[in-house]
Design a protein around this motif. Structure first.
Motif, PDB file in Angstrom:
ATOM      1  N   LEU A 260      -2.297   6.408  -8.767  1.00 57.95           N
ATOM      2  CA  LEU A 260      -2.526   7.764  -9.271  1.00 57.95           C
ATOM      3  C   LEU A 260      -1.807   8.039 -10.589  1.00 57.95           C
ATOM      4  CD1 LEU A 260      -2.254   9.715  -5.895  1.00 57.95           C
ATOM      5  CD2 LEU A 260      -4.335   9.174  -7.141  1.00 57.95           C
ATOM      6  N   PRO A 261      -0.510   7.729 -10.747  1.00 50.99           N
ATOM      7  CA  PRO A 261       0.146   8.030 -12.024  1.00 50.99           C
ATOM      8  C   PRO A 261      -0.479   7.290 -13.202  1.00 50.99           C
ATOM      9  CG  PRO A 261       1.776   7.611 -10.309  1.00 50.99           C
ATOM     10  CD  PRO A 261       0.451   7.211  -9.744  1.00 50.99           C
ATOM     11  N   ALA A 262      -0.793   5.998 -13.023  1.00 49.73           N
ATOM     12  CA  ALA A 262      -1.368   5.228 -14.126  1.00 49.73           C
ATOM     13  C   ALA A 262      -2.758   5.739 -14.489  1.00 49.73           C
ATOM     14  CB  ALA A 262      -1.428   3.746 -13.760  1.00 49.73           C
ATOM     15  N   THR A 263      -3.530   6.190 -13.501  1.00 53.58           N
ATOM     16  CA  THR A 263      -4.846   6.759 -13.790  1.00 53.58           C
ATOM     17  C   THR A 263      -4.709   8.037 -14.598  1.00 53.58           C
ATOM     18  OG1 THR A 263      -5.740   5.803 -11.756  1.00 53.58           O
ATOM     19  CG2 THR A 263      -6.986   7.588 -12.752  1.00 53.58           C
ATOM     20  N   ALA A 264      -3.735   8.870 -14.252  1.00 52.46           N
ATOM     21  CA  ALA A 264      -3.496  10.082 -15.042  1.00 52.46           C
ATOM     22  C   ALA A 264      -3.041   9.734 -16.453  1.00 52.46           C
ATOM     23  CB  ALA A 264      -2.459  10.960 -14.342  1.00 52.46           C
TER      24      ALA A 264
ATOM     25  N   LEU B  48       4.291  14.431 -12.120  1.00 48.65           N
ATOM     26  CA  LEU B  48       4.374  15.105 -10.828  1.00 48.65           C
ATOM     27  C   LEU B  48       4.036  14.163  -9.679  1.00 48.65           C
ATOM     28  CD1 LEU B  48       2.739  18.592 -11.574  1.00 48.65           C
ATOM     29  CD2 LEU B  48       5.123  18.153 -10.986  1.00 48.65           C
ATOM     30  N   VAL B  49       2.971  13.378  -9.854  1.00 49.48           N
ATOM     31  CA  VAL B  49       2.568  12.451  -8.793  1.00 49.48           C
ATOM     32  C   VAL B  49       3.632  11.382  -8.595  1.00 49.48           C
ATOM     33  CG1 VAL B  49       0.843  10.752  -8.120  1.00 49.48           C
ATOM     34  CG2 VAL B  49       0.119  12.913  -9.146  1.00 49.48           C
ATOM     35  N   HIS B  50       4.173  10.886  -9.698  1.00 49.46           N
ATOM     36  CA  HIS B  50       5.214   9.854  -9.602  1.00 49.46           C
ATOM     37  C   HIS B  50       6.431  10.374  -8.846  1.00 49.46           C
ATOM     38  CE1 HIS B  50       7.746   6.480 -10.702  1.00 49.46           C
ATOM     39  NE2 HIS B  50       8.650   7.333 -11.170  1.00 49.46           N
ATOM     40  N   LEU B  51       6.776  11.637  -9.058  1.00 49.75           N
ATOM     41  CA  LEU B  51       7.936  12.231  -8.381  1.00 49.75           C
ATOM     42  C   LEU B  51       7.598  12.704  -6.970  1.00 49.75           C
ATOM     43  CD1 LEU B  51       9.410  14.329 -11.331  1.00 49.75           C
ATOM     44  CD2 LEU B  51      10.216  12.107 -10.493  1.00 49.75           C
ATOM     45  N   GLY B  52       6.294  12.683  -6.595  1.00 47.46           N
ATOM     46  CA  GLY B  52       5.887  13.172  -5.292  1.00 47.46           C
ATOM     47  C   GLY B  52       6.004  14.671  -5.164  1.00 47.46           C
ATOM     48  N   ALA B  53       5.864  15.388  -6.286  1.00 47.08           N
ATOM     49  CA  ALA B  53       6.031  16.834  -6.308  1.00 47.08           C
ATOM     50  C   ALA B  53       4.701  17.504  -6.658  1.00 47.08           C
ATOM     51  CB  ALA B  53       7.109  17.231  -7.320  1.00 47.08           C
ATOM     52  N   GLY B  54       4.682  18.834  -6.540  1.00 49.60           N
ATOM     53  CA  GLY B  54       3.521  19.596  -6.976  1.00 49.60           C
ATOM     54  C   GLY B  54       2.268  19.354  -6.179  1.00 49.60           C
ATOM     55  N   GLY B  55       2.408  19.044  -4.885  1.00 50.02           N
ATOM     56  CA  GLY B  55       1.236  18.759  -4.073  1.00 50.02           C
ATOM     57  C   GLY B  55       0.729  19.940  -3.274  1.00 50.02           C
TER      58      GLY B  55
ATOM     59  N   ASN C 294       0.854  -1.189   0.000  1.00 50.14           N
ATOM     60  CA  ASN C 294       0.000   0.000   0.000  1.00 50.14           C
ATOM     61  C   ASN C 294       0.890   1.240   0.000  1.00 50.14           C
ATOM     62  OD1 ASN C 294      -2.624   1.201   0.172  1.00 50.14           O
ATOM     63  ND2 ASN C 294      -2.219   1.706   2.315  1.00 50.14           N
ATOM     64  N   ARG C 295       0.662   2.143  -0.955  1.00 47.01           N
ATOM     65  CA  ARG C 295       1.525   3.314  -1.108  1.00 47.01           C
ATOM     66  C   ARG C 295       0.673   4.559  -1.276  1.00 47.01           C
ATOM     67  NH1 ARG C 295       6.934   1.456  -3.029  1.00 47.01           N
ATOM     68  NH2 ARG C 295       7.369   3.664  -3.282  1.00 47.01           N
ATOM     69  N   ASP C 296       1.310   5.720  -1.107  1.00 44.91           N
ATOM     70  CA  ASP C 296       0.603   6.975  -1.323  1.00 44.91           C
ATOM     71  C   ASP C 296       0.040   7.066  -2.731  1.00 44.91           C
ATOM     72  OD1 ASP C 296       1.086   7.837   1.230  1.00 44.91           O
ATOM     73  OD2 ASP C 296       2.691   9.236   0.698  1.00 44.91           O
ATOM     74  N   ALA C 297       0.848   6.674  -3.703  1.00 41.79           N
ATOM     75  CA  ALA C 297       0.444   6.791  -5.099  1.00 41.79           C
ATOM     76  C   ALA C 297      -0.460   5.653  -5.556  1.00 41.79           C
ATOM     77  CB  ALA C 297       1.681   6.852  -6.005  1.00 41.79           C
TER      78      ALA C 297
END
Length: 469
Positions: free
Chosen positions: A451-455, A381-388, A241-244
């Protein structure tokens, strides 16, 4: 005292569970001097931690109003524990608190179960890594996860395995003491795999225990469920289980719904990775069918315009859902900022409808191409954990809204130029696409693919919509 949150039982005070949780976790170490309690202060965890002797306790609570409501209703001993000079009560987001300096012998996570994106972030690999940085050498992290003593349904097993794997990716030593509520213990140092050490410490520290007795510790470690649970969790294919990839809230949702629809208890949702979809024949068949449908729709004017708006609405809602959950994971609280974020999306709708309606013929291709580029940038951005942060997410939501409205405006303008009245069907398609995407994103795509794959799925739909321009 029974505490309900959103009409669901959150917890009860004065139960045996707090003694069991605190003292079985503390029994993993010879000495405990500093304790961090993340949530559960009003449940009695602080009072139990003070029974360990010469300790100091930092208790972190997210909801000040809930603590203020419950505290006056607690027994005198529980209220005295919260006011004890050895206790520091802090109101903050637990993950943000973990970024502060300070180390602890014992971290007790009494946070709510992963039933939503808000609470799932307390059961991810990233959260456990933050806890690890706050532990002293040989320190212990302890958390609870509801399960079942004898019958593990697919949802129970998948949720427990996802959390267990996330712990194993951070801590070399993880032990699960099974029961109706599983106690998960993790440490950078070896943990006891038998009852002797914990039982001896319990006998010394807690002579008047109600449940956390040496005999109970021996029962937990020697019961056949102990080895069976370890074997089952190690063999389960669930990914961490991960944030992304917040998979646990989907499993929790199935557990809750199975109380109303018992047949759902047997539902075994697949643990799908994005790379698995690339290899799956069914995924390629679905993509081929979608492309064929888009190609056929090009030959019918009304169908092309309706589908164009529907695909744009679907892709835009996927991006919006990803951005909102990404913000919640990074910032900790979504609801107090939700008005600002939705206002940003609505402002984008207004700007897009005004701007793209005047863009002429160029706007038709610019909208899906822009939506594909925006979705791809969101995935990165989500993959890098940035722009939040709030400004970045709000700006991305403005852009998303502008592109979705641009698709609507272009479809209506094209119909008006051809002498057709298409506003009603196009608007219906836009709303239906957004509604369907919200269900797909929240219930399936985000918890299963991440999240990244959904985007990236939204980006692929933007590229496909170019066939309809």
């Amino acid at each position: 005292v029974a505490v309900f949150e959103n009409d669901a039982l959150a917890y009860e005070t004065e139960t045996f569970a707090t003694e069991e949780f605190v003292h079985l976790a503390a029994a993993q170490r010879d000495t405990v001097r500093r304790v961090l309690v993340l949530g559960g202060a009003a449940q009695g965890l602080v009072a139990q931690a003070l029974r360990l002797g010469r300790v100091t306790v930092d208790a972190v609570e997210l909801d000040r109003a809930m603590v203020a409501l419950v505290t006056p209703r607690l027994p005198a001993a529980e209220r005295a524990a919260l006011a004890d000079p050895r206790v520091r009560l802090v109101f903050a987001d637990p993950r943000r608190f973990l970024a502060r300096p300070g180390r602890y012998d014992l971290v007790l996570s009494g946070l709510p179960e992963p039933a939503s994106g808000r609470t799932n972030r307390f059961y991810t690999r990233e959260f456990f890594a933050a806890c690890a940085t706050r532990l002293e050498r040989g320190g212990v992290l302890a958390l609870r996860l509801r399960g079942a003593e004898n019958l593990w349904t697919p949802a129970v097993a998948r949720r427990a395995a996802g959390v267990h794997r996330a712990l194993r990716e951070v801590f070399p030593a993880v032990v699960v003491l099974p029961g109706a509520t599983n106690l998960l213990l993790a440490s950078m140092a070896p943990l006891p795999d038998g009852p002797d050490g914990p039982a001896a410490r319990l006998a010394t520290r807690l002579p008047r225990a109600r449940i956390a007795t040496p005999a109970y510790a021996r029962y937990l470690y020697t019961n056949d469920r102990f080895a069976e649970t370890a074997r089952r969790l190690a063999a389960h294919p669930a990914r961490a289980n991960r944030d992304a990839r917040p998979a646990c809230y989907q499993a929790t949702m199935v557990l809750w719904l199975s109380r109303l629809l018992p047949r759902l208890a047997a539902l075994d949702l697949p643990d799908v990775a994005a790379r698995d979809l690339v290899r799956a024949p069914a995924a390629w068949a679905g993509a081929a069918a979608l492309l064929a449908g888009l190609a056929l729709a090009r030959r019918r004017t009304l169908a092309r315009r309706v589908l164009y708006a529907g695909v744009a609405g679907f892709a835009g809602m996927l991006v919006e859902a990803v951005l909102l959950l990404h913000y919640q994971t990074r910032a900790g609280v979504l609801y107090q900022d939700l008005g600002v974020l939705l206002m940003a999306f609505m402002a984008g709708l207004a700007l897009g409808a005004w701007g793209f309606e005047r863009a002429g013929r160029r706007g038709g291709r610019l909208v899906p191409a822009g939506l594909a580029a925006l979705a791809a940038a969101t995935a990165l951005l989500v993959h890098l954990g940035a722009g939040g942060g709030l400004p970045v997410v709000a700006l991305l939501l403005v852009a998303t809204g502008a592109l979705v409205a641009g698709a609507f405006a272009r479809a209506v303008r094209a119909g008006a130029a051809a002498g057709d009245e298409v506003t009603g069907p196009v608007y219906a398609a836009d709303v239906a696409g957004g509604c369907l995407a919200s269900l797909v994103a929240g219930l399936v795509a985000i918890p299963m693919l991440g999240l990244p794959a959904t985007a990236l799925l939204a980006a692929a739909l933007g590229v496909a919509a170019l066939l309809l321009t």
